[in-house]
Structure formats: structure tokens, C-alpha cells
Design a protein around this motif. Structure first.
Motif, PDB file in Angstrom:
ATOM      1  N   GLY A  20     -89.478  50.111   8.524  1.00 26.07           N
ATOM      2  CA  GLY A  20     -89.863  52.046   9.231  1.00 26.07           C
ATOM      3  C   GLY A  20     -90.317  51.377  10.729  1.00 26.07           C
ATOM      4  O   GLY A  20     -90.764  52.075  10.944  1.00 26.07           O
ATOM      5  N   TYR A  23     -90.767  54.417   1.412  1.00 24.31           N
ATOM      6  CA  TYR A  23     -92.165  53.780   1.999  1.00 24.31           C
ATOM      7  C   TYR A  23     -93.406  53.849   0.577  1.00 24.31           C
ATOM      8  O   TYR A  23     -94.721  53.635   1.556  1.00 24.31           O
ATOM      9  CB  TYR A  23     -92.071  54.743   3.449  1.00 24.31           C
ATOM     10  CG  TYR A  23     -90.569  54.400   4.412  1.00 24.31           C
ATOM     11  CD1 TYR A  23     -91.308  53.208   4.853  1.00 24.31           C
ATOM     12  CD2 TYR A  23     -90.360  55.350   4.122  1.00 24.31           C
ATOM     13  CE1 TYR A  23     -90.429  53.400   5.526  1.00 24.31           C
ATOM     14  CE2 TYR A  23     -89.117  55.134   5.003  1.00 24.31           C
ATOM     15  CZ  TYR A  23     -89.291  53.888   5.510  1.00 24.31           C
ATOM     16  OH  TYR A  23     -87.912  53.875   6.845  1.00 24.31           O
ATOM     17  N   ALA A  79     -92.350  56.850   8.156  1.00 27.40           N
ATOM     18  CA  ALA A  79     -92.260  55.629   7.320  1.00 27.40           C
ATOM     19  C   ALA A  79     -93.914  56.115   6.950  1.00 27.40           C
ATOM     20  O   ALA A  79     -94.201  55.800   6.208  1.00 27.40           O
ATOM     21  CB  ALA A  79     -91.732  55.051   8.320  1.00 27.40           C
TER      22      ALA A  79
END
Length: 225
Positions: free
Chosen positions: A36, A49, A140
Motif C-alpha cells: 500500500g 491491510y 492502506a
């Protein structure tokens, strides 16, 4: 012995730029970009994430190194380090540095938003406030925070048998000093060092001081029989 440096929830490998300038050339240092950010893979699903996903990314990095490393985690990098130890154990590590971090993600103060959209808006302001040279994508940062707030790695700490240095700023307003003290008190034999007046981003605040402590631990570990 390589030194592997993990960035925080919103930054990238560039968070380590100033610290790296103060490390001697004899120390091989690697600061990977977690997913990310910084050209790494960037899924569009916030659930890609999680802290465990980041730990798996770290495992992939360590698998290609020839020797066990000194692992250094700053901010969220501390949680990633602890997640890695829980999932994979210590076999690829020789020592550990946990910096400006926590073992309880729901107790730190990185974001206050309750959904991905709110967190993404906060992320831009936080990046500017912390003087981050490069930031994670909004998805992210949001996905990581939604994972972080459910983490509690206190049970991992007593089983860590690596030489461990805990570094913390005395005035950290995002992971207050009590977080670092708990980590140092719970990991057997861990040492706590404080930057007087240090805020959360001690990498930018005093990179030479940080680097000096990393070098000291590195040298002490490499001298061990």
C-alpha cells in the motif's frame, strides 16, 4: 547480520531516511515498504491491510535473507513485529528493537474515525503533522487502522527470548510512555531507553540518537559468542 527496519501505519520506508544516514556502512540495513505504499503491491480491499497481512509480508522479506536479522519496528512496526513473532516464531531473528509502539492497538491514538472514509480524511492531516516524506494510500491507512484497533499482543511479550531494546519518547502523545514501559517490563531482560521530550516520530526528531542506540545493540549482539 542484516538490520530490517519497519515503518509505521501511514508512512513508508522513507520514514527511515534520516536514521539510515547515521548508520555505518558496515551494517547492512533494509527498510522494506509494506503493502500500500512506495511501489509495493496495493490491494483495493481494506481487509488486505491487516497486521497479520503485514506480518506475512515481513516473513517473505526475511525468507530471502541469508542470515537472521536485527528487527526494528517503529510505531505500527511494533505491532507487525509482534504479529510476526506470534505467527512465525523467532528463528529468523537475532535481536529486536520496539520503538514508539504498543502491544495494544486499541489503546493508541493514531486515528479516531470509525470507518474507512473518515480515517482516510484524517490520514492526510496526520501525514502533514508528522512530517512524513511519503504516505500510505488512504485505503492502506484505513484498513490498517481497522485491524490495529482489534490487536492485543500482551500475551506474546513474556515468551520473547531475544535481546530486546525498547525505545520511546517521554512525551509521545500517540503511544504514551506507559505503552513502552509495559513492553519493557513484560519481555524478559528487555531494556528501556527514553528520549527526553521525545514525541511519537522520534525518527525525524532525533535520528542520530536513534541510530546510536541501534548501532549499540547491533554491536553487542554481533559480539555474542
Amino acid at each position: 547480520m542484516p538490520m530490517v527496519l519497519l515503518h509505521g501505519i501511514q508512512g513508508s520506508a522513507r520514514a527511515w531516511d534520516e536514521v539510515l544516514k547515521h548508520l555505518p556502512n558496515r551494517i547492512p540495513a533494509l527498510a522494506p515498504n509494506l503493502r500500500g505504499r512506495g511501489g509495493s503491491v496495493a490491494p483495493t480491499d481494506p481487509m488486505a491491510y491487516t497486521v497479520d497481512c503485514f506480518a506475512d509480508d515481513l516473513a517473505a522479506v526475511l525468507n530471502v535473507l541469508e542470515r537472521p536479522c536485527l528487527l526494528v519496528g517503529w510505531s505500527m512496526g511494533v505491532l507487525v513485529s509482534l504479529a510476526y513473532l506470534r505467527r512465525y516464531g523467532p528463528s529468523r531473528l537475532n535481536a529486536l528493537v520496539l520503538m514508539s509502539g504498543t502491544s495494544q492497538g486499541n489503546k493508541c491514538h493514531w486515528f479516531s474515525g470509525e470507518n474507512a472514509e473518515e480515517i482516510a480524511k484524517e490520514a492526510e492531516l496526520r501525514a502533514n503533522r508528522m512530517a512524513l516524506k511519503e504516505s500510505a494510500s488512504p485505503v492502506a491507512a484505513a484498513g490498517a487502522w481497522l485491524s490495529v484497533i482489534s490487536t492485543d499482543f500482551r500475551s506474546v511479550l513474556p515468551g520473547i527470548e531475544l535481546p530486546t531494546l525498547v525505545i520511546h519518547g517521554s512525551a509521545d502523545d500517540q503511544c504514551p510512555l506507559g505503552h513502552g514501559q509495559l513492553i519493557a517490563d513484560t519481555i524478559p531482560g528487555a531494556e528501556l531507553v527514553l528520549l527526553d521530550g521525545g514525541l511519537h516520530n522520534i525518527l525525524a526528531q532525533n535520528p542520530a540518537w536513534v541510530a546510536g542506540h541501534l548501532v549499540h545493540l547491533y554491536d553487542s549482539v554481533t559480539r555474542l559468542p
